[in-house]
Design a protein around this motif. Structure first.
Motif, PDB file in Angstrom:
ATOM      1  N   LEU A 176       0.831  -1.205   0.000  1.00  0.00           N
ATOM      2  CA  LEU A 176       0.000   0.000   0.000  1.00  0.00           C
ATOM      3  C   LEU A 176       0.866   1.255   0.000  1.00  0.00           C
ATOM      4  O   LEU A 176       0.554   2.238  -0.696  1.00  0.00           O
ATOM      5  CB  LEU A 176      -0.919  -0.012   1.220  1.00  0.00           C
ATOM      6  CG  LEU A 176      -1.782   1.238   1.439  1.00  0.00           C
ATOM      7  CD1 LEU A 176      -2.797   1.388   0.307  1.00  0.00           C
ATOM      8  CD2 LEU A 176      -2.498   1.167   2.780  1.00  0.00           C
ATOM      9  N   ALA A 177       1.966   1.234   0.767  1.00  0.00           N
ATOM     10  CA  ALA A 177       2.855   2.396   0.824  1.00  0.00           C
ATOM     11  C   ALA A 177       3.505   2.647  -0.531  1.00  0.00           C
ATOM     12  O   ALA A 177       3.665   3.804  -0.957  1.00  0.00           O
ATOM     13  CB  ALA A 177       3.921   2.174   1.896  1.00  0.00           C
ATOM     14  N   MET A 178       3.892   1.590  -1.227  1.00  0.00           N
ATOM     15  CA  MET A 178       4.466   1.769  -2.563  1.00  0.00           C
ATOM     16  C   MET A 178       3.472   2.420  -3.519  1.00  0.00           C
ATOM     17  O   MET A 178       3.817   3.361  -4.252  1.00  0.00           O
ATOM     18  CB  MET A 178       4.912   0.410  -3.115  1.00  0.00           C
ATOM     19  CG  MET A 178       6.062  -0.228  -2.372  1.00  0.00           C
ATOM     20  SD  MET A 178       6.430  -1.888  -3.016  1.00  0.00           S
ATOM     21  CE  MET A 178       7.814  -2.368  -1.996  1.00  0.00           C
ATOM     22  N   ILE A 179       2.244   1.925  -3.481  1.00  0.00           N
ATOM     23  CA  ILE A 179       1.216   2.492  -4.371  1.00  0.00           C
ATOM     24  C   ILE A 179       0.945   3.949  -4.014  1.00  0.00           C
ATOM     25  O   ILE A 179       0.839   4.821  -4.903  1.00  0.00           O
ATOM     26  CB  ILE A 179      -0.072   1.657  -4.291  1.00  0.00           C
ATOM     27  CG1 ILE A 179       0.193   0.217  -4.740  1.00  0.00           C
ATOM     28  CG2 ILE A 179      -1.165   2.284  -5.129  1.00  0.00           C
ATOM     29  CD1 ILE A 179       0.712   0.099  -6.150  1.00  0.00           C
ATOM     30  N   ALA A 180       0.817   4.233  -2.703  1.00  0.00           N
ATOM     31  CA  ALA A 180       0.530   5.607  -2.284  1.00  0.00           C
ATOM     32  C   ALA A 180       1.676   6.541  -2.652  1.00  0.00           C
ATOM     33  O   ALA A 180       1.450   7.691  -3.081  1.00  0.00           O
ATOM     34  CB  ALA A 180       0.276   5.644  -0.779  1.00  0.00           C
ATOM     35  N   GLY A 181       2.929   6.079  -2.505  1.00  0.00           N
ATOM     36  CA  GLY A 181       4.068   6.907  -2.888  1.00  0.00           C
ATOM     37  C   GLY A 181       4.089   7.192  -4.376  1.00  0.00           C
ATOM     38  O   GLY A 181       4.370   8.328  -4.809  1.00  0.00           O
ATOM     39  N   LEU A 182       3.783   6.187  -5.178  1.00  0.00           N
ATOM     40  CA  LEU A 182       3.733   6.397  -6.628  1.00  0.00           C
ATOM     41  C   LEU A 182       2.607   7.348  -7.017  1.00  0.00           C
ATOM     42  O   LEU A 182       2.764   8.184  -7.925  1.00  0.00           O
ATOM     43  CB  LEU A 182       3.562   5.055  -7.335  1.00  0.00           C
ATOM     44  CG  LEU A 182       4.756   4.088  -7.267  1.00  0.00           C
ATOM     45  CD1 LEU A 182       4.408   2.765  -7.934  1.00  0.00           C
ATOM     46  CD2 LEU A 182       5.984   4.704  -7.909  1.00  0.00           C
ATOM     47  N   VAL A 183       1.476   7.230  -6.306  1.00  0.00           N
ATOM     48  CA  VAL A 183       0.364   8.139  -6.597  1.00  0.00           C
ATOM     49  C   VAL A 183       0.742   9.578  -6.247  1.00  0.00           C
ATOM     50  O   VAL A 183       0.453  10.521  -7.008  1.00  0.00           O
ATOM     51  CB  VAL A 183      -0.901   7.698  -5.830  1.00  0.00           C
ATOM     52  CG1 VAL A 183      -1.993   8.758  -5.947  1.00  0.00           C
ATOM     53  CG2 VAL A 183      -1.398   6.369  -6.371  1.00  0.00           C
TER      54      VAL A 183
END
Length: 381
Positions: A281-288
């Motif tokens: 989830l953190a990876m996705i949120a950082g990319l977003v």
């Protein structure tokens, strides 16, 4: 023996043959200062042939007996207590006890005053010794945790499913908002700084690679692990520490249950399950977050952002970052539980070990992440 409340006195008659020391009055704490001056005026030690006259001795307590011990000496005081017929039994016993105690007394040595360098080295040595013992206890607790897991893995009746699900909700689901928000903002900041610096070289397009590489390999798992160390490790320590302070763990053992199986294993397994999902989830949120900044500042559309990530960033980077999550999760949970078992029984101890668990967890996470980065670099991954 006189029963008056007269101040005690000691008079030495050097003209008599042999010289005679007359002890009279009350030798008690109330007259201590006057008696101390009288003893100082006579001086010590007395000659061996001086006779002691106690016919006029009144009341006597330990303060007066200690002055007599300094005046006569311990051996002569003990001899006087055993041979003088004029002394009552109580005073004989008191003089004998004080003489024996004073004979065994040794002047305490004054502590040597060290300089600043030796004090600093001593504190460093003590800190290193403390760290060594902490690591030994941590390794032992890790072994005990793995042993408990091996004993219960093939026995479904001993699985604590309800406790496991409750801890997964506490450590995973409840942490989703803070993890997503933090990594989203960090992703935005990384993208903004990257675009600012790379603009000087005309390479703002590589901001996408910067955000993707940093979050897939490092920031996603590292930020999540640090958040869990501060949020969950402290919670584990406080929960188990409060139970230890209230003697609930002793009650668990008295019921024939294993605290490792009941308290530690569900928390460790819940962390092992929650941290990889939160890392994803953190990876996705950082990319977003990075994609949003790229869209607003660099005019890189979301579709272009995704295509650049797909073309430039391999799946290996994602797997490299995600592979560290279970290791971090296991160590964070174990450290939090171990510090909880170290609580001695007071609220102050709970606070100290809660702080210690957070500091140790964050330190271990950052250290292992640095070692993993060096290892991956040498392996070419």
């Amino acid at each position: 023996m006189s029963t008056s409340m007269a101040t005690g006195s000691a008079q030495l008659d050097a003209t008599a043959a042999p010289p005679r020391l007359s002890i009279a009055g009350d030798w008690t704490l109330a007259h201590y200062h006057a008696l101390e001056r009288a003893v100082a005026a006579i001086g010590t030690p007395l000659a061996a042939d001086v006779a002691i006259d106690t016919n006029q001795l009144g009341a006597l307590d330990t303060a007066g007996a200690s002055l007599l011990a300094g005046l006569l000496g311990n051996e002569r005081l003990s001899k006087l207590a055993s041979t003088d017929p004029h002394l009552p039994t109580a005073q004989r016993a008191l003089l004998q006890t004080v003489g024996t105690a004073m004979a065994g007394y040794q002047e305490p040595r004054r502590a040597r005053r060290g300089n600043a360098l030796t004090d600093l080295l001593a504190r460093i040595g003590a800190a290193m010794e403390n760290i060594y013992h902490q690591q030994v206890r941590l390794l032992g607790f890790i072994g005990l945790t793995l042993q408990t897991f091996a004993q219960t893995a093939l026995r479904p009746r001993r699985w604590r499913v309800t406790s496991l699900v409750a801890h997964m909700e506490e450590t995973g689901l409840d942490a989703v908002p803070i993890v997503a928000l933090l990594t989203f903002m960090v992703g935005a900041v990384v993208a903004f700084l990257g675009s600012t610096v790379l603009a000087d070289f005309g390479a703002t397009i590589y901001t996408v690679d910067l955000v993707a590489f940093s979050f897939l390999r490092e920031f996603g798992v590292l930020l999540t692990a640090i958040l869990m160390a501060g949020r969950t490790a402290s919670a584990f320590t406080a929960q188990i520490g409060s139970m230890k302070a209230n003697e609930e763990i002793d009650a668990i053992r008295a019921l024939g249950l294993d605290p490792m199986e009941l308290l530690v294993l569900p928390r460790v397994l819940a962390m092992l399950a929650a941290l990889p999902m939160l890392t994803f989830l953190a990876m996705i949120a950082g990319l977003v977050g990075g994609g949003l900044v790229c869209a607003l500042v660099l005019d890189i559309s979301p579709v272009m952002f995704i295509n650049l990530v797909k073309s430039d960033i391999g799946v290996r980077n994602f797997l490299v970052g995600l592979a560290k999550a279970p290791v971090f999760a296991f160590l964070i949970a174990v450290i939090g539980c171990l510090e909880g078992f170290k609580v001695t029984g007071s609220a102050e101890s709970v606070g100290e070990h809660t702080t210690s668990s957070v500091v140790q967890s964050i330190f271990v996470v950052i250290l292992l992440d640095a070692l993993a980065a060096l290892f991956y670099m040498e392996m070419g991954w």
